[in-house]
Design a protein around this motif. Structure first.
Motif, PDB file in Angstrom:
ATOM      1  N   GLY A   1       0.799  -1.212   0.000  1.00  0.00           N
ATOM      2  CA  GLY A   1       0.000   0.000   0.000  1.00  0.00           C
ATOM      3  C   GLY A   1       0.833   1.262   0.000  1.00  0.00           C
ATOM      4  O   GLY A   1       0.398   2.301   0.485  1.00  0.00           O
ATOM      5  N   HIS A   2       2.043   1.194  -0.590  1.00  0.00           N
ATOM      6  CA  HIS A   2       2.949   2.335  -0.600  1.00  0.00           C
ATOM      7  C   HIS A   2       3.192   2.843  -2.020  1.00  0.00           C
ATOM      8  O   HIS A   2       3.042   2.099  -2.992  1.00  0.00           O
ATOM      9  CB  HIS A   2       4.297   1.950   0.010  1.00  0.00           C
ATOM     10  CG  HIS A   2       4.210   1.541   1.443  1.00  0.00           C
ATOM     11  ND1 HIS A   2       5.100   0.656   2.018  1.00  0.00           N
ATOM     12  CD2 HIS A   2       3.335   1.879   2.424  1.00  0.00           C
ATOM     13  CE1 HIS A   2       4.773   0.474   3.288  1.00  0.00           C
ATOM     14  NE2 HIS A   2       3.711   1.207   3.556  1.00  0.00           N
ATOM     15  N   THR A   3       3.595   4.090  -2.110  1.00  0.00           N
ATOM     16  CA  THR A   3       4.051   4.656  -3.369  1.00  0.00           C
ATOM     17  C   THR A   3       5.568   4.434  -3.465  1.00  0.00           C
ATOM     18  O   THR A   3       6.158   3.724  -2.637  1.00  0.00           O
ATOM     19  CB  THR A   3       3.739   6.157  -3.444  1.00  0.00           C
ATOM     20  OG1 THR A   3       4.574   6.853  -2.495  1.00  0.00           O
ATOM     21  CG2 THR A   3       2.274   6.416  -3.104  1.00  0.00           C
ATOM     22  N   ASP A   4       6.195   5.056  -4.472  1.00  0.00           N
ATOM     23  CA  ASP A   4       7.653   4.932  -4.582  1.00  0.00           C
ATOM     24  C   ASP A   4       8.385   5.911  -3.672  1.00  0.00           C
ATOM     25  O   ASP A   4       9.623   5.951  -3.665  1.00  0.00           O
ATOM     26  CB  ASP A   4       8.100   5.109  -6.037  1.00  0.00           C
ATOM     27  CG  ASP A   4       7.673   6.446  -6.626  1.00  0.00           C
ATOM     28  OD1 ASP A   4       6.828   7.130  -6.017  1.00  0.00           O
ATOM     29  OD2 ASP A   4       8.176   6.806  -7.712  1.00  0.00           O
ATOM     30  N   LYS A   5       7.659   6.693  -2.905  1.00  0.00           N
ATOM     31  CA  LYS A   5       8.264   7.626  -1.933  1.00  0.00           C
ATOM     32  C   LYS A   5       7.908   7.122  -0.535  1.00  0.00           C
ATOM     33  O   LYS A   5       6.829   7.406  -0.010  1.00  0.00           O
ATOM     34  CB  LYS A   5       7.743   9.042  -2.164  1.00  0.00           C
ATOM     35  CG  LYS A   5       8.006   9.578  -3.567  1.00  0.00           C
ATOM     36  CD  LYS A   5       7.316  10.905  -3.786  1.00  0.00           C
ATOM     37  CE  LYS A   5       7.475  11.376  -5.217  1.00  0.00           C
ATOM     38  NZ  LYS A   5       6.779  10.473  -6.181  1.00  0.00           N
ATOM     39  N   MET A   6       8.813   6.373   0.061  1.00  0.00           N
ATOM     40  CA  MET A   6       8.529   5.707   1.331  1.00  0.00           C
ATOM     41  C   MET A   6       9.346   6.291   2.474  1.00  0.00           C
ATOM     42  O   MET A   6      10.524   6.620   2.303  1.00  0.00           O
ATOM     43  CB  MET A   6       8.830   4.201   1.202  1.00  0.00           C
ATOM     44  CG  MET A   6       7.863   3.443   0.327  1.00  0.00           C
ATOM     45  SD  MET A   6       8.256   1.672   0.208  1.00  0.00           S
ATOM     46  CE  MET A   6       9.333   1.670  -1.228  1.00  0.00           C
ATOM     47  N   THR A   7       8.727   6.359   3.633  1.00  0.00           N
ATOM     48  CA  THR A   7       9.436   6.716   4.854  1.00  0.00           C
ATOM     49  C   THR A   7      10.232   5.496   5.333  1.00  0.00           C
ATOM     50  O   THR A   7      10.115   4.399   4.781  1.00  0.00           O
ATOM     51  CB  THR A   7       8.450   7.141   5.948  1.00  0.00           C
ATOM     52  OG1 THR A   7       7.629   6.000   6.293  1.00  0.00           O
ATOM     53  CG2 THR A   7       7.551   8.269   5.463  1.00  0.00           C
ATOM     54  N   PHE A   8      11.011   5.703   6.393  1.00  0.00           N
ATOM     55  CA  PHE A   8      11.795   4.589   6.931  1.00  0.00           C
ATOM     56  C   PHE A   8      10.891   3.439   7.374  1.00  0.00           C
ATOM     57  O   PHE A   8      11.138   2.273   7.045  1.00  0.00           O
ATOM     58  CB  PHE A   8      12.646   5.070   8.102  1.00  0.00           C
ATOM     59  CG  PHE A   8      13.342   3.950   8.824  1.00  0.00           C
ATOM     60  CD1 PHE A   8      14.462   3.340   8.281  1.00  0.00           C
ATOM     61  CD2 PHE A   8      12.860   3.490  10.045  1.00  0.00           C
ATOM     62  CE1 PHE A   8      15.091   2.280   8.927  1.00  0.00           C
ATOM     63  CE2 PHE A   8      13.484   2.440  10.706  1.00  0.00           C
ATOM     64  CZ  PHE A   8      14.603   1.840  10.139  1.00  0.00           C
ATOM     65  N   ILE A   9       9.818   3.757   8.115  1.00  0.00           N
ATOM     66  CA  ILE A   9       8.907   2.710   8.602  1.00  0.00           C
ATOM     67  C   ILE A   9       8.244   1.998   7.429  1.00  0.00           C
ATOM     68  O   ILE A   9       8.073   0.765   7.448  1.00  0.00           O
ATOM     69  CB  ILE A   9       7.848   3.312   9.545  1.00  0.00           C
ATOM     70  CG1 ILE A   9       8.514   3.905  10.794  1.00  0.00           C
ATOM     71  CG2 ILE A   9       6.826   2.250   9.942  1.00  0.00           C
ATOM     72  CD1 ILE A   9       9.302   2.897  11.611  1.00  0.00           C
ATOM     73  N   GLN A  10       7.886   2.737   6.410  1.00  0.00           N
ATOM     74  CA  GLN A  10       7.272   2.120   5.224  1.00  0.00           C
ATOM     75  C   GLN A  10       8.264   1.207   4.516  1.00  0.00           C
ATOM     76  O   GLN A  10       7.877   0.146   3.996  1.00  0.00           O
ATOM     77  CB  GLN A  10       6.763   3.202   4.278  1.00  0.00           C
ATOM     78  CG  GLN A  10       5.532   3.924   4.789  1.00  0.00           C
ATOM     79  CD  GLN A  10       5.120   5.087   3.903  1.00  0.00           C
ATOM     80  OE1 GLN A  10       5.951   5.679   3.204  1.00  0.00           O
ATOM     81  NE2 GLN A  10       3.845   5.418   3.922  1.00  0.00           N
ATOM     82  N   ARG A  11       9.529   1.588   4.490  1.00  0.00           N
ATOM     83  CA  ARG A  11      10.533   0.714   3.872  1.00  0.00           C
ATOM     84  C   ARG A  11      10.725  -0.567   4.675  1.00  0.00           C
ATOM     85  O   ARG A  11      10.951  -1.638   4.109  1.00  0.00           O
ATOM     86  CB  ARG A  11      11.855   1.467   3.708  1.00  0.00           C
ATOM     87  CG  ARG A  11      11.823   2.451   2.539  1.00  0.00           C
ATOM     88  CD  ARG A  11      13.161   3.092   2.264  1.00  0.00           C
ATOM     89  NE  ARG A  11      13.471   4.137   3.218  1.00  0.00           N
ATOM     90  CZ  ARG A  11      14.524   4.138   4.020  1.00  0.00           C
ATOM     91  NH1 ARG A  11      15.380   3.123   4.003  1.00  0.00           N
ATOM     92  NH2 ARG A  11      14.738   5.134   4.847  1.00  0.00           N
TER      93      ARG A  11
END
Length: 526
Positions: A198-208
């Protein structure tokens, strides 16, 4: 008279040449929406003079036995991915999504999804076994096919191509359970979102962090499915030394049902050919009853709603809520729905079992597409420039819609909250009244249409290219044949690390010896 003979001879020569140029294509398809876009490809190949043979089970849901543009070979099986199997999965997913607790999706992906994958691929494995053990395999060997065209979301096509020694073309976006790029192209997880994240190509650290976790889970699921189903088939029919992981990615051409108007930019490979939106085409005239209905909308226009191939109906409370929301709108609504007629259905809403979706999306009065987020529907919406209110159900649908939302062309609702606080009606009204949604989608449409060659023509060229040249080995990167430790240079890093350590140890030993020698000389002098 001579002129007549010459014209006749020329015509005969042209007809003979057309027949000679026609290839012999074997097709290993998948069911459902995957078959719908494969079918479009097959019709186009037939129109160019190619002979098509489609493999199917006797329980096939979408792949029909009789057709005017292909011949079928039907194999009897006990288990199949039939309508009942798919409908139960969809119903279970809807129930789960509506009652899911925070972080429950990880558990669902890890446990429930894995069991579903194994059960589905076991059915495909049974079909492959029945095919290779049946008398039909002798017919296939004697038919002298030029290429095998397969949908690799099910893994039997690669095994059959190797067994028959045929070049392999994938009609692909999914390879087993992951987006196909991940298996064949460099895919840094720092900016390439995994399906389900559920992420875009611009991820935060937690999203990564979440992206990596989901990638590990997906790889584990694929490894389980391969070991329990396809590797066993490889060893049985192709020999004990055959590695399915290698076989799976060794296709000559990947016809990717995507493009970079829809997909985020990412590394790719020479044998990946993009044909996103190949099924899209200019709208044709609507059937008269539908044309009369949409013309009755006046200046307001109309909305269409379709939840795709597998979702024919929702739980009754959701259905009643959706119907009530539509009834409050001044627009007309055409809703593809097969369940019981909602009691809250308004006079402005028409329920249909089937709709000419492409033609409706291309109609000048259409204002909005309420969709589940399947690849086909999303790409048709982009082609015609129609903004979307998304109601994703499972697998890649949320991620597909997210790509539109990220570009300002869609609004996404979840099954857990769609029936709360008039969210459904509010989302529709927002997209209808805010001009940026339509403007952004029409910008995507202009980008998608501005191509040097039509996506379908591009796909046909590369299939025929493989037939002409008996494959496309020159486009396959050496990475396909490298073990993981060589591909990632783990062995090189270990070697260089060892070499540096050896030099350091040698230097330390030399210095200690030198110091020891100097100390001994000093002691002797004293």
């Amino acid at each position: 008279m001579k002129l007549v003979y010459c014209c006749t001879a020329l015509l005969f020569f042209m007809l003979t040449l057309t027949v000679c140029l026609g290839g012999n294509i074997l097709v290993f398809p998948a069911e459902g929406s995957h078959w719908i876009n494969m079918d479009i490809l097959l019709q186009a190949l037939h129109s160019r003079g190619h002979n098509l043979t489609v493999l199917r089970t006797d329980k096939s849901w979408y792949v029909k036995e009789n057709s005017s543009y292909y011949q079928s070979l039907t194999v009897p099986v006990e288990k199949s991915l039939d309508k009942k199997f798919i409908t139960k999965i969809v119903a279970d997913v809807i129930d789960f999504e509506r009652g899911a607790l925070p972080f429950a999706h990880i558990f669902f992906m890890t446990v429930s999804n894995t069991q579903i994958f194994i059960e589905a691929h076991n059915a495909v494995g049974e079909f492959t076994t029945a095919l290779l053990d049946d008398e039909v395999i002798k017919k296939l060997k004697n038919s002298h096919f030029d290429v095998l065209l397969s949908d690799p979301c099910w893994g039997g096509g690669a095994i059959l191509a190797k067994y028959l020694n045929l070049p392999l073309v994938y009609n692909v976006r999914w390879l087993i359970a992951e987006e196909a790029h991940l298996s064949v192209a460099p895919s840094p997880l720092s900016y390439i979102p995994i399906t389900g994240s559920g992420h875009t190509d611009k991820m935060t650290f937690i999203q990564r962090v979440k992206n990596v976790i989901i990638h590990v889970i997906t790889q584990a699921q694929i490894a389980i499915v391969i070991s329990q189903v396809y590797q066993k088939l490889c060893e049985k029919y192709l020999g004990p030394d055959c590695d399915y992981n290698q076989l799976m990615i060794d296709a000559d051409i990947y016809l990717m049902r995507s493009d970079f108007v829809f997909e985020y930019p990412r590394p790719t490979m020479p044998n990946v050919v993009y044909m996103g939106g190949f099924q899209c085409k200019p709208a044709k005239a609507l059937p008269q009853h539908l044309e009369d209905f949409v013309q009755g909308s006046g200046d307001h226009g109309f909305i269409i709603m379709s939840l795709g191939t597998f979702v024919s109906e929702f739980p009754s409370d959701l259905t009643e809520m959706i119907a009530a929301a539509f009834a409050k709108l001044p627009l007309k609504v055409i809703w593809k729905y097969k369940g019981e007629r909602p009691t809250t259905l308004g006079n402005n809403t028409l329920l249909v079992d089937w709709m000419p979706q492409n033609d409706l999306l291309g109609h000048p009065k259409v204002k909005l597409f309420v969709a589940h987020g399947g690849t086909n529907g999303v790409q048709e919406a982009i082609y015609h420039g129609v903004p979307v209110v998304g109601l994703p159900v499972f697998f890649d649908q949320y991620d597909n819609l997210l790509r539109l939302k990220d570009r300002g062309a869609a609004k996404i609702l979840s099954l857990a909250t769609v029936d709360k606080d008039d969210n459904f009606l509010k989302a529709i009204e927002e997209v209808l009244t805010e001009p940026s949604y339509r403007e952004n989608m029409q910008r995507l449409s202009r980008l998608h249409r501005d191509q040097p060659i039509a996506p379908l023509d591009n796909a046909l060229f590369w299939i025929e290219f493989v037939m002409r040249h008996k494959g496309a080995a020159h486009l396959k990167a050496e990475s396909y044949r490298m073990p993981w430790y060589s591909y990632h240079s783990v062995d090189v890093v270990l070697f260089l690390t060892g070499a540096v350590l050896l030099l350091l140890v040698t230097a330390v030993v030399f210095i200690r010896c030198l110091c020891s020698t100097l100390c001994k000389r000093k002691v002797k002098r004293d």
